[in-house]
Scaffold this active site. Structure first.
Site, PDB file in Angstrom:
ATOM      1  N   ARG A 189       0.806  -1.220   0.000  1.00 21.15           N
ATOM      2  CA  ARG A 189       0.000   0.000   0.000  1.00 21.15           C
ATOM      3  C   ARG A 189       0.837   1.269   0.000  1.00 21.15           C
ATOM      4  NH1 ARG A 189      -3.096  -3.994   2.533  1.00 21.15           N
ATOM      5  NH2 ARG A 189      -2.151  -3.593   4.556  1.00 21.15           N
TER       6      ARG A 189
ATOM      7  N   GLU B  40       2.335  -7.350  12.883  1.00 22.36           N
ATOM      8  CA  GLU B  40       1.238  -7.487  13.843  1.00 22.36           C
ATOM      9  C   GLU B  40       0.642  -8.895  13.766  1.00 22.36           C
ATOM     10  OE1 GLU B  40      -1.818  -4.624  13.141  1.00 22.36           O
ATOM     11  OE2 GLU B  40      -2.811  -5.009  15.050  1.00 22.36           O
TER      12      GLU B  40
HETATM   13  P1  AMP Z   1       3.786  -3.288  11.359  1.00 24.89           P
HETATM   14  O1  AMP Z   1       5.046  -3.829  10.766  1.00 24.89           O
HETATM   15  O2  AMP Z   1       3.278  -4.110  12.499  1.00 24.89           O
HETATM   16  O3  AMP Z   1       3.900  -1.825  11.706  1.00 24.89           O
HETATM   17  O4  AMP Z   1       2.674  -3.432  10.239  1.00 24.89           O
HETATM   18  C1  AMP Z   1       2.555  -2.500   9.223  1.00 24.89           C
HETATM   19  C2  AMP Z   1       2.277  -3.150   7.891  1.00 24.89           C
HETATM   20  O5  AMP Z   1       1.252  -4.141   7.978  1.00 24.89           O
HETATM   21  C3  AMP Z   1       1.775  -2.113   6.930  1.00 24.89           C
HETATM   22  O6  AMP Z   1       2.353  -2.394   5.652  1.00 24.89           O
HETATM   23  C4  AMP Z   1       0.283  -2.262   6.922  1.00 24.89           C
HETATM   24  O7  AMP Z   1      -0.233  -2.129   5.638  1.00 24.89           O
HETATM   25  C5  AMP Z   1       0.015  -3.660   7.481  1.00 24.89           C
HETATM   26  N1  AMP Z   1      -0.910  -3.653   8.630  1.00 24.89           N
HETATM   27  C6  AMP Z   1      -0.609  -4.021   9.902  1.00 24.89           C
HETATM   28  N2  AMP Z   1      -1.658  -3.910  10.715  1.00 24.89           N
HETATM   29  C7  AMP Z   1      -2.667  -3.447   9.958  1.00 24.89           C
HETATM   30  C8  AMP Z   1      -4.031  -3.072  10.229  1.00 24.89           C
HETATM   31  N3  AMP Z   1      -4.553  -3.179  11.448  1.00 24.89           N
HETATM   32  N4  AMP Z   1      -4.767  -2.611   9.195  1.00 24.89           N
HETATM   33  C9  AMP Z   1      -4.234  -2.483   7.944  1.00 24.89           C
HETATM   34  N5  AMP Z   1      -2.972  -2.812   7.635  1.00 24.89           N
HETATM   35  C10 AMP Z   1      -2.181  -3.278   8.613  1.00 24.89           C
END
Ligand code: AMP
Length: 186
Positions: free
Chosen positions: A74, A111
Site C-alpha cells: 500500500r 502485527e
Molecule cells: P507493522 O510492521 O506491524 O507496523 O505493520 C505494518 C504493515 O502491515 C503495513 O504495511 C500495513 O499495511 C500492514 N498492517 C498491519 N496492521 C494493519 C491493520 N490493522 N490494518 C491495515 N494494515 C495493517
C-alpha cells in the site's frame, strides 16, 4: 480517533481522509482491526488530500529529500504520487522474491506474522535522503526493517510517513531514531 491541530483546510483534508477509511474487524485474522484505505483510492478528493498533506509536510520539513521509497503494497499507492509532486524518483521496497537482480533483504515480525522486505542494490546510493511511505504503522516492524535496509546502502532516512498510526501498538517506540509523520491516529 484524534485529529492533529491545523488550519481549516488542513483539518478538512484530514477529516475527508478519515471518512474514506473503513475498519474491518477480525481481518486477516481474529483480533485485528484492519484499516482499509481502498476507499481513499476510489475518491479522488481524498487521494489528493493524502498527497497534499504529505507534500506540504515534506516541503516544510524535508525540502532536501532526494527520493521516495514505498513499502509493498500500500506504500505503492501513495509513494509514486508524492514523488511526482516533488519532482523526485520513487523506489519500491518489496516482499521477498519479487525484485530482479542483486537485492538485499531483512526479515522482521508484523502485527500478524513474519515477513521479509527486499530492495534492489541500485535503488539508493550512499548519502541519498529518503522519505519512506506506507499506509499504516502498527508495531513498526515493517518500517524499521525498511529503514535498516536503506541504511545498509548508507542512505539517510529523513522521515517515515503513514496515513494511519495505531497508537496502542507503540510502533513509534521502535522507530525512536526516526521522524514519524502520520495523518490519522487511532
Ligand atoms: P507493522 O510492521 O506491524 O507496523 O505493520 C505494518 C504493515 O502491515 C503495513 O504495511 C500495513 O499495511 C500492514 N498492517 C498491519 N496492521 C494493519 C491493520 N490493522 N490494518 C491495515 N494494515 C495493517
Amino acid at each position: 480517533m484524534e485529529f492533529a491541530m491545523g488550519n481549516g483546510t488542513h483539518q478538512a483534508k484530514i477529516e475527508l481522509i478519515a471518512r474514506n477509511i473503513r475498519n474491518f474487524p477480525d481481518f486477516p485474522v481474529k483480533g485485528i482491526q484492519f484499516k482499509d484505505v481502498c476507499p481513499v483510492l476510489k475518491e479522488p478528493s481524498a487521494l489528493s488530500a493524502v498527497v497534499d498533506l504529505f507534500e506540504e509536510h515534506t516541503r516544510q520539513t524535508f525540502p532536501q529529500v532526494d527520493i521516495i521509497a514505498g513499502i509493498e503494497a500500500r506504500g505503492f499507492f501513495f509513494g509514486p504520487l508524492l514523488a511526482q509532486r516533488l519532482g523526485v524518483g520513487f523506489v519500491p521496497i518489496r516482499k521477498k522474491g519479487k525484485l530482479p537482480g542483486p537485492t538485499a533483504s531483512l526479515s522482521y515480525t508484523i502485527e500478524y506474522g513474519e515477513d521479509v522486505v527486499e530492495i534492489q542494490e541500485d535503488a539508493v546510493t550512499a548519502g541519498q535522503k529518503v522519505i519512506l511511505i506506507d499506509d499504516l504503522l502498527a508495531t513498526g516492524g515493517t518500517m524499521q526493517a525498511s529503514c535498516k535496509l536503506l541504511e545498509k546502502y548508507e542512505a539517510e532516512v529523513l522521515g517515515c510517513f503513514v496515513i494511519i498510526k495505531l497508537k496502542d501498538l507503540k510502533g513509534e517506540e521502535k522507530l525512536h531514531n526516526y521522524k514519524v509523520f502520520s495523518l490519522l491516529q487511532y
